[in-house]
Design a protein around this motif. Structure first.
Motif, PDB file in Angstrom:
ATOM      1  N   ALA A   1       0.825  -1.204   0.000  1.00  0.00           N
ATOM      2  CA  ALA A   1       0.000   0.000   0.000  1.00  0.00           C
ATOM      3  C   ALA A   1       0.863   1.259   0.000  1.00  0.00           C
ATOM      4  CB  ALA A   1      -0.925  -0.009   1.209  1.00  0.00           C
ATOM      5  N   LEU A   2       1.853   1.290   0.851  1.00  0.00           N
ATOM      6  CA  LEU A   2       2.720   2.472   0.920  1.00  0.00           C
ATOM      7  C   LEU A   2       3.498   2.658  -0.379  1.00  0.00           C
ATOM      8  CD1 LEU A   2       3.979   2.002   4.592  1.00  0.00           C
ATOM      9  CD2 LEU A   2       2.408   3.779   3.776  1.00  0.00           C
ATOM     10  N   ASP A   3       3.908   1.555  -0.985  1.00  0.00           N
ATOM     11  CA  ASP A   3       4.662   1.641  -2.247  1.00  0.00           C
ATOM     12  C   ASP A   3       3.818   2.225  -3.380  1.00  0.00           C
ATOM     13  OD1 ASP A   3       7.120   0.755  -1.368  1.00  0.00           O
ATOM     14  OD2 ASP A   3       6.725  -1.357  -1.834  1.00  0.00           O
ATOM     15  N   VAL A   4       2.509   1.899  -3.426  1.00  0.00           N
ATOM     16  CA  VAL A   4       1.666   2.380  -4.537  1.00  0.00           C
ATOM     17  C   VAL A   4       1.086   3.763  -4.267  1.00  0.00           C
ATOM     18  CG1 VAL A   4       1.105   0.035  -5.279  1.00  0.00           C
ATOM     19  CG2 VAL A   4      -0.457   1.265  -3.741  1.00  0.00           C
ATOM     20  N   GLY A   5       1.305   4.297  -3.058  1.00  0.00           N
ATOM     21  CA  GLY A   5       0.872   5.671  -2.821  1.00  0.00           C
ATOM     22  C   GLY A   5      -0.033   5.913  -1.633  1.00  0.00           C
ATOM     23  N   TYR A   6      -0.527   4.868  -0.975  1.00  0.00           N
ATOM     24  CA  TYR A   6      -1.331   5.086   0.235  1.00  0.00           C
ATOM     25  C   TYR A   6      -0.513   5.874   1.254  1.00  0.00           C
ATOM     26  CZ  TYR A   6      -4.758   1.347  -0.959  1.00  0.00           C
ATOM     27  OH  TYR A   6      -5.725   0.557  -1.557  1.00  0.00           O
ATOM     28  N   ARG A   7      -1.171   6.823   1.883  1.00  0.00           N
ATOM     29  CA  ARG A   7      -0.519   7.579   2.960  1.00  0.00           C
ATOM     30  C   ARG A   7      -1.436   7.633   4.190  1.00  0.00           C
ATOM     31  NH1 ARG A   7       2.998   6.296   0.339  1.00  0.00           N
ATOM     32  NH2 ARG A   7       4.664   7.542  -0.618  1.00  0.00           N
ATOM     33  N   HIS A   8      -2.259   6.602   4.329  1.00  0.00           N
ATOM     34  CA  HIS A   8      -3.224   6.555   5.424  1.00  0.00           C
ATOM     35  C   HIS A   8      -3.425   5.090   5.804  1.00  0.00           C
ATOM     36  CE1 HIS A   8      -7.644   7.611   6.774  1.00  0.00           C
ATOM     37  NE2 HIS A   8      -6.943   7.044   7.735  1.00  0.00           N
ATOM     38  N   LEU A   9      -3.154   4.759   7.065  1.00  0.00           N
ATOM     39  CA  LEU A   9      -3.323   3.409   7.580  1.00  0.00           C
ATOM     40  C   LEU A   9      -4.331   3.447   8.731  1.00  0.00           C
ATOM     41  CD1 LEU A   9       0.443   2.355   7.786  1.00  0.00           C
ATOM     42  CD2 LEU A   9      -1.145   1.933   5.891  1.00  0.00           C
ATOM     43  N   ASP A  10      -5.317   2.552   8.683  1.00  0.00           N
ATOM     44  CA  ASP A  10      -6.320   2.480   9.747  1.00  0.00           C
ATOM     45  C   ASP A  10      -6.089   1.209  10.554  1.00  0.00           C
ATOM     46  OD1 ASP A  10      -8.993   3.575  10.843  1.00  0.00           O
ATOM     47  OD2 ASP A  10      -9.393   1.437  10.509  1.00  0.00           O
ATOM     48  N   CYS A  11      -5.732   1.386  11.823  1.00  0.00           N
ATOM     49  CA  CYS A  11      -5.343   0.272  12.676  1.00  0.00           C
ATOM     50  C   CYS A  11      -6.216   0.244  13.928  1.00  0.00           C
ATOM     51  CB  CYS A  11      -3.875   0.412  13.093  1.00  0.00           C
ATOM     52  SG  CYS A  11      -2.747   0.887  11.758  1.00  0.00           S
ATOM     53  N   ALA A  12      -6.024  -0.778  14.747  1.00  0.00           N
ATOM     54  CA  ALA A  12      -6.704  -0.869  16.039  1.00  0.00           C
ATOM     55  C   ALA A  12      -6.010  -1.938  16.872  1.00  0.00           C
ATOM     56  CB  ALA A  12      -8.183  -1.217  15.873  1.00  0.00           C
ATOM     57  N   HIS A  13      -5.965  -1.699  18.171  1.00  0.00           N
ATOM     58  CA  HIS A  13      -5.331  -2.669  19.074  1.00  0.00           C
ATOM     59  C   HIS A  13      -6.011  -4.032  18.990  1.00  0.00           C
ATOM     60  CE1 HIS A  13      -3.393  -4.308  22.616  1.00  0.00           C
ATOM     61  NE2 HIS A  13      -4.598  -4.624  23.103  1.00  0.00           N
ATOM     62  N   ILE A  14      -7.342  -4.058  18.898  1.00  0.00           N
ATOM     63  CA  ILE A  14      -8.077  -5.316  18.910  1.00  0.00           C
ATOM     64  C   ILE A  14      -7.812  -6.148  17.660  1.00  0.00           C
ATOM     65  CG2 ILE A  14     -10.179  -4.422  17.811  1.00  0.00           C
ATOM     66  CD1 ILE A  14      -9.989  -6.900  20.801  1.00  0.00           C
ATOM     67  N   TYR A  15      -7.279  -5.548  16.604  1.00  0.00           N
ATOM     68  CA  TYR A  15      -6.981  -6.306  15.381  1.00  0.00           C
ATOM     69  C   TYR A  15      -5.798  -7.244  15.573  1.00  0.00           C
ATOM     70  CZ  TYR A  15      -9.884  -2.673  13.127  1.00  0.00           C
ATOM     71  OH  TYR A  15     -10.893  -1.805  12.793  1.00  0.00           O
ATOM     72  N   ALA A  16      -5.026  -7.028  16.636  1.00  0.00           N
ATOM     73  CA  ALA A  16      -3.907  -7.916  17.004  1.00  0.00           C
ATOM     74  C   ALA A  16      -2.861  -8.030  15.899  1.00  0.00           C
ATOM     75  CB  ALA A  16      -4.446  -9.296  17.396  1.00  0.00           C
TER      76      ALA A  16
END
Length: 557
Positions: free
Chosen positions: A35-50
């Protein structure tokens, strides 16, 4: 199409972010790197996703390569429910920062409006016991929020926000004395759950509307999947628009969200799809595309939050009864095929409206068509295709008179309506229509059996009768030691009708269901039959044509 939107703090948030829920360890790192290589500059994370540790490693490696600086990457994480105690918020955020190998997150959200006890199990470990599920409590949530504000003060989070909030909960929350207002409300949103009212409310309060599950969350856990759920990526309208623009169905869905000024979070671990999704910026939908997609709204929620429901609480109650009905603007053969999935689908009124028609009460005279059985049959053919595809089990009509039903049944239709849902109560018993429906094996279903006391003020006449206060009904309620509502419901059931009773009062809902225990005798039924006076509470005035009377609209029945 905007590639970034501005938060109330002035920070810029990219409109496409990579969702990471259900991205398994061993896959998520490669997905983030791609994702970062193709241009994404936004990551959506969460602690519960482990999986924040693996995400942190991939992000660190990318930044070390010099392709972008930390301030160019927008990172979101979320506070899980068992850390809602104010004393636990700071530590939970610090754990996330350690796992992500960051000094701060750009956005930190409360994952749901309600917390859980510290020792509550993860939903992945099995059902959360009922005695550990907590109700919405705005005062307790404000205590959590005050601890969230300290994260901003200490520079651990640049912005804070909420997730899965309804208009009602936001209204209650914003009424409190907050130092930092929420920057974002992240909620489920897609073509089948557009949340327009919530989106507009957020906009009016300076809160960014952010959409998760924009593709319909096709890989959500099996226990969350209803076999009758519609599938956005296979919707005929989506497929047609994708073919028109020579793009993927997912790109149509993502582009639609961005066109609505929404931040959208498509999730994938497929490296090719990750790149395809980011290419949605190149898909330019036109006005006609947007209208067709808006017409797909059907209030279909894929993430229902069953794991948080209290004893006896319904999904609708959890979401503050934020429900819509299929509207007349969807009564069109090319649009209706995707309207929704359920056990039964009904055409809401006998006549349709243009897709761009405004809400009821504001419809111009020149947009109010008359009854046209040939046009309705075209709609009905599209309804029949819903049964063929297994999207609905039965189809029916609503607000049909004997005359309109007769004309429809004379046409060449394969599937006979299973139901005719109409207004019916002690003052509008519709005996002739009921008998006709019975002859044709159409179930007669009664709405407004209590008189629709809470309908909009514009529909209320000053001297109209009130079924719940009728002396005869009150006397029967006293005789049978029940409520007046139970008398009205029991009469309709004993009369051989299905009855649809509306209430949001939990006690009344239970009380209404108890109507099965009320047995009216022959004298009661005869007395009630004498109350019929042909009085309509829901008279369809928003559909009347120029010079048309109510009697004409209802075919003098």
């Amino acid at each position: 199409m905007a590639r970034v939107l501005k938060l109330r703090s002035g920070a810029l948030i990219p409109t496409i972010g990579l969702g990471t829920w259900k991205s398994a360890p061993g896959e998520v790192g490669a997905a983030v790197a791609r994702a970062l290589d193709v241009g994404y500059r936004h990551l959506d994370c969460a602690h519960i996703y482990a999986n924040e540790g693996e995400i942190g490693n991939a992000l660190t490696a990318f930044l070390a390569g010099g392709k972008a600086s930390r301030d160019e990457i927008f990172v979101t994480s979320k506070l899980w429910l068992n850390s809602f105690h104010p004393d636990d918020v700071m530590g939970a955020c610090q754990t996330t920062l350690k796992n992500l190998r960051l000094d701060y997150v750009d956005l930190y959200l409360t994952h749901w409006p309600v917390g859980l006890p510290r020792d509550a199990p993860s939903p992945a470990a099995g059902p959360i016991p009922m005695d550990q599920r907590l109700p919405w409590d705005v005062s307790k949530f404000v205590d959590t929020w005050k601890a969230m504000e300290k994260l901003v003060e200490r520079g651990l989070a640049r912005n804070i926000g909420v997730s899965n909030f309804t208009v009602k909960k936001l209204t209650e929350f914003l009424a409190h004395d907050l130092t930092v207002l929420p920057a974002v409300n992240q909620v489920e949103s897609h073509v089948y759950l557009q949340q327009t009212k919530l989106k507009e409310f957020c906009k009016s309060k300076g809160i960014l509307f952010q959409a998760y599950s924009p593709l319909g969350s096709p890989d959500r856990p099996a226990k969350l999947i209803d076999p009758n759920d519609p599938v956005p990526l296979k919707d005929p309208i989506i497929l047609k628009i994708a073919e028109k623009h020579k793009c993927k169905p997912a790109q149509v869905l993502i582009s639609w969200a961005i066109h609505r000024q929404t931040v959208v979070l498509p999730k994938s671990v497929n490296l090719d799809r990750i790149a395809e999704n980011f290419g949605s910026y190149d898909v330019k939908l036109d006005e006609d595309d947007m209208k067709q997609l808006e017409a797909l709204e059907c209030n279909c929620r894929f993430i229902k939050a069953q794991f948080l429901l209290l004893e006896g609480q319904t999904v609708d109650e959890f979401w503050d009864n934020d429900i819509i009905n299929i509207n007349n603007g969807q009564i069109h053969p090319t649009e209706h095929g995707s309207a929704f999935t359920n056990n039964q689908s009904r055409a809401h009124w006998p006549i349709g409206l243009a897709l761009d028609a405004p809400p009821a009460g504001q419809i111009p005279m020149d947009q109010r068509p008359g009854w046209d059985v040939k046009r309705f049959v075209q709609t009905w053919k599209a309804m029949e295709s819903l049964v063929d595809k297994g999207l609905v089990r039965s189809i029916g009509v609503s607000n049909f008179t004997v005359k309109k039903l007769t004309e429809l049944l004379e046409e060449d239709i394969r599937i006979i309506p299973s139901v005719n849902q109409v207004e019916s109560h002690i003052y509008l018993q519709q005996s002739k229509l009921k008998s006709f429906c019975k002859d044709k094996e159409i179930v007669f279903q009664a709405y407004s059996p209590l008189g629709s006391a809470d309908r909009p003020a514009a529909m209320v006449a000053p001297n109209e009768p009130i079924p719940l206060k009728d002396p005869i009904v009150l006397r029967m309620a006293e005789k049978h030691k029940c409520s007046p509502a139970q008398v009205l419901i029991s009469w309709r059931i004993q009369n051989g009708s299905a009855v649809v009773v509306k209430s949001v009062g939990r006690d009344r809902i239970v009380e209404n269901f108890g109507s099965f225990g009320v047995k009216l005798d022959e004298d009661d039924v005869k007395e009630i039959e004498r109350l019929d006076c042909g009085f309509r509470f829901v008279n369809g005035q928003f559909l009347l044509r120029e010079g048309q009377t109510f009697d004409e609209f209802w075919d003098h029945e």
